[in-house]
Design a protein around this motif. Structure first.
Motif, PDB file in Angstrom:
ATOM      1  N   ILE A 120       0.885  -1.176  -0.113  1.00  0.00           N
ATOM      2  CA  ILE A 120      -0.099   0.094  -0.015  1.00  0.00           C
ATOM      3  C   ILE A 120       0.866   1.231  -0.480  1.00  0.00           C
ATOM      4  CG2 ILE A 120      -1.505   1.465   0.822  1.00  0.00           C
ATOM      5  CD1 ILE A 120      -2.802  -1.166   2.119  1.00  0.00           C
ATOM      6  N   CYS A 121       1.800   1.209   0.829  1.00  0.00           N
ATOM      7  CA  CYS A 121       3.003   2.574   0.923  1.00  0.00           C
ATOM      8  C   CYS A 121       3.736   2.434  -0.447  1.00  0.00           C
ATOM      9  CB  CYS A 121       4.397   2.718   1.984  1.00  0.00           C
ATOM     10  SG  CYS A 121       3.646   2.503   3.669  1.00  0.00           S
ATOM     11  N   ALA A 122       3.701   1.867  -1.270  1.00  0.00           N
ATOM     12  CA  ALA A 122       4.656   1.840  -2.904  1.00  0.00           C
ATOM     13  C   ALA A 122       3.502   2.291  -3.142  1.00  0.00           C
ATOM     14  CB  ALA A 122       5.169   0.520  -2.533  1.00  0.00           C
ATOM     15  N   PHE A 123       2.483   2.277  -3.109  1.00  0.00           N
ATOM     16  CA  PHE A 123       1.380   2.774  -4.275  1.00  0.00           C
ATOM     17  C   PHE A 123       0.763   3.701  -3.889  1.00  0.00           C
ATOM     18  CE2 PHE A 123      -3.330   3.924  -4.824  1.00  0.00           C
ATOM     19  CZ  PHE A 123      -3.632   3.005  -6.044  1.00  0.00           C
ATOM     20  N   ILE A 124       0.618   4.728  -2.432  1.00  0.00           N
ATOM     21  CA  ILE A 124       0.463   5.751  -2.338  1.00  0.00           C
ATOM     22  C   ILE A 124       2.152   6.382  -2.684  1.00  0.00           C
ATOM     23  CG2 ILE A 124      -0.202   7.272  -0.790  1.00  0.00           C
ATOM     24  CD1 ILE A 124      -2.102   4.923   0.275  1.00  0.00           C
ATOM     25  N   PHE A 125       3.287   5.864  -1.849  1.00  0.00           N
ATOM     26  CA  PHE A 125       4.097   7.128  -2.749  1.00  0.00           C
ATOM     27  C   PHE A 125       4.710   6.697  -4.342  1.00  0.00           C
ATOM     28  CE2 PHE A 125       8.058   7.453  -3.693  1.00  0.00           C
ATOM     29  CZ  PHE A 125       8.740   8.244  -3.052  1.00  0.00           C
ATOM     30  N   LEU A 126       3.634   6.188  -5.213  1.00  0.00           N
ATOM     31  CA  LEU A 126       3.835   5.964  -6.820  1.00  0.00           C
ATOM     32  C   LEU A 126       2.329   6.926  -7.043  1.00  0.00           C
ATOM     33  CD1 LEU A 126       4.372   4.834  -9.065  1.00  0.00           C
ATOM     34  CD2 LEU A 126       2.979   4.199  -9.133  1.00  0.00           C
ATOM     35  N   SER A 127       1.642   7.069  -6.829  1.00  0.00           N
ATOM     36  CA  SER A 127       0.652   8.218  -6.820  1.00  0.00           C
ATOM     37  C   SER A 127       0.828   9.373  -6.267  1.00  0.00           C
ATOM     38  CB  SER A 127      -0.838   7.589  -6.076  1.00  0.00           C
ATOM     39  OG  SER A 127      -1.986   8.687  -6.313  1.00  0.00           O
ATOM     40  N   PHE A 128       1.767   9.464  -5.077  1.00  0.00           N
ATOM     41  CA  PHE A 128       2.403  10.643  -4.628  1.00  0.00           C
ATOM     42  C   PHE A 128       3.400  11.434  -5.521  1.00  0.00           C
ATOM     43  CE2 PHE A 128       4.720  13.427  -2.266  1.00  0.00           C
ATOM     44  CZ  PHE A 128       4.454  14.416  -1.493  1.00  0.00           C
ATOM     45  N   LEU A 129       3.856  10.597  -5.838  1.00  0.00           N
ATOM     46  CA  LEU A 129       5.529  11.264  -6.799  1.00  0.00           C
ATOM     47  C   LEU A 129       4.800  11.092  -7.818  1.00  0.00           C
ATOM     48  CD1 LEU A 129       8.698  11.154  -6.079  1.00  0.00           C
ATOM     49  CD2 LEU A 129       8.803   8.879  -7.649  1.00  0.00           C
ATOM     50  N   LEU A 130       3.822  11.100  -8.690  1.00  0.00           N
ATOM     51  CA  LEU A 130       3.423  10.841 -10.256  1.00  0.00           C
ATOM     52  C   LEU A 130       2.361  12.052 -10.161  1.00  0.00           C
ATOM     53  CD1 LEU A 130       3.268   7.593 -12.162  1.00  0.00           C
ATOM     54  CD2 LEU A 130       4.964   8.795 -12.062  1.00  0.00           C
ATOM     55  N   ASN A 131       1.537  12.557  -9.385  1.00  0.00           N
ATOM     56  CA  ASN A 131       0.999  13.720  -9.330  1.00  0.00           C
ATOM     57  C   ASN A 131       1.889  15.169  -8.915  1.00  0.00           C
ATOM     58  OD1 ASN A 131      -1.874  13.030 -10.082  1.00  0.00           O
ATOM     59  ND2 ASN A 131      -1.094  11.107  -8.693  1.00  0.00           N
ATOM     60  N   ILE A 132       3.416  15.034  -8.333  1.00  0.00           N
ATOM     61  CA  ILE A 132       3.507  16.094  -7.767  1.00  0.00           C
ATOM     62  C   ILE A 132       3.656  17.668  -8.374  1.00  0.00           C
ATOM     63  CG2 ILE A 132       5.962  17.175  -6.585  1.00  0.00           C
ATOM     64  CD1 ILE A 132       7.059  14.274  -6.041  1.00  0.00           C
TER      65      ILE A 132
END
Length: 386
Positions: A70-82
């Motif tokens: 879940i952390c990896a998935f959310i981090f990816l979402s967070f990173l790609l939407n900066i």
């Protein structure tokens, strides 16, 4: 079980009171001007992790894998939407991990029981005092329903809905304790007082959930209430329509989703559809074009889709189905239905995914699931302090 003298019981009793205060603070997201509820939840999560390390008890591999994924998935979402993403999207990970670790501590149900009851009573006192001493910031005068003379309870929470969530959680624990023959005469008094606190939320969602609980636990009461509601509704048709079925409030909920519809269905690429926007609020430039000019999404499904995409919502949906199925396989049909209703259906009218109240309820549900067949003889968490 080894009997202890009164002097020997003091450390556990004292620590139990500290826990009750701590969980009370976790339930109070408007106690002070800073998010102290989230701070306390994080600190208690650290304590639970350290406890597992100290006692050399291994956290299940499935829990670790779920949290890491879940952390990896959310981090990816967070990173790609900066730069439009927000750190708040990581809070549900903390909340879910907190709930999973709490599920290993059956004694925490009693802690929650008393902490939530204290909060419910404080909210009740605020409402009663508001009629004599004037409106305070911990009640909601129902101007939006056309009945400003009614004051709805909020306690130290942001809305009547979140206060109602605390009440529903308390009742779920109450019936678990009743099944375990742990309730005493004083708990019947607590029940009546907690019921009054729940009723004065005047919240449709909360009252419907409680009414469904009554169906499973007190069928005669359920049908008696149904008859009285029908008679009362016919007699006070206009008044009840203005309070519970106010068309303007139902329409306003639809209007509040306007920003979501514009942003998600008309202004989202494939990345946003799959993994979300990494933010639980619609961009201001889109929100201000709508009637309410707010980016807040007041719908559970909509906010999960916008924040975590279809993939994130699918994970949530499967998780709740599995949780309900866990109760169903244990032939606990009451909890199976109520859990599914609360976490799926009720979330269509509101959501608390970024509030500690949601994860306190989740923790209670998980503890009940893991301990539904066995009577708890010892408070496992308090025993750690002996």
């Amino acid at each position: 079980m080894v009997q202890r003298s009164k002097a020997q019981r003091i450390p556990s009793d004292f620590f139990g009171m500290v826990l009750i205060i701590g969980f009370f603070i976790m339930s109070a997201n408007r106690l002070v001007g800073i998010p102290l509820d989230k701070v306390f939840m994080f600190l208690f999560l650290v304590i639970l992790i350290l406890k597992n390390i100290f006692l050399k008890t291994q956290i299940s591999n499935s829990t670790i894998l779920a949290v890491v994924s879940i952390c990896a998935f959310i981090f990816l979402s967070f990173l790609l939407n900066i730069p439009d993403s927000s750190a708040i999207v990581f809070f549900p990970v903390l909340g879910v991990f907190f709930a999973f670790l709490c599920s290993e501590e059956p004694g925490l149900l009693d802690v929650l029981y008393y902490a939530l009851f204290a909060h419910l009573m404080i909210g009740l006192i605020f409402v009663i005092s508001s009629y004599g001493l004037g409106i305070n910031s911990y009640v909601h005068p129902m101007y939006d329903k056309g009945v400003p003379f009614l004051h709805a309870a909020k306690g130290f929470t942001t809305t009547v809905q979140t206060y109602g969530t605390l009440g529903i959680t308390w009742f779920l624990i109450y019936y678990w304790r009743k099944d375990k023959n742990k309730n005493k005469k004083i708990d019947h008094v607590f029940y009546a007082m907690a019921l009054l606190a729940l009723l004065i939320t005047f919240n449709r969602n909360t009252l419907l959930i409680f009414y469904l609980i009554i169906f499973f636990k007190h069928k005669k009461v359920f049908f008696s209430i149904l008859f009285m509601i029908a008679a009362f509704y016919l007699y006070f048709f206009d008044f009840i329509n203005s309070v519970l079925f106010n068309v303007s409030t139902l329409t306003s909920r639809s209007d509040l989703l306007a920003a979501f519809r514009l942003s998600f269905f008309e202004d989202t690429g494939w990345v946003g559809y799959i993994i979300g926007h990494g933010n639980n609020m619609v961009a201001e430039e889109i929100a201000r074009t709508t009637y309410y000019k707010t980016g807040y999404i007041e719908n559970g499904t909509a906010v999960l889709l916008y924040t975590y995409g279809f993939l994130g919502y699918l994970v949530y949906l499967i998780s709740i189905i599995l949780l309900s199925l866990g109760f169903w396989l244990k032939k606990q049909f009451f909890y199976a239905f109520i859990v599914f209703y609360i976490f799926i259906i009720a979330q269509q009218f509101t959501h608390e995914f970024f509030s500690t109240t949601f994860y306190l309820m989740l923790a209670a549900v998980l503890i009940i699931l893991r301990n539904k067949k066995s009577t708890v003889e010892k408070d496992s968490f308090l025993s750690f302090t002996e």
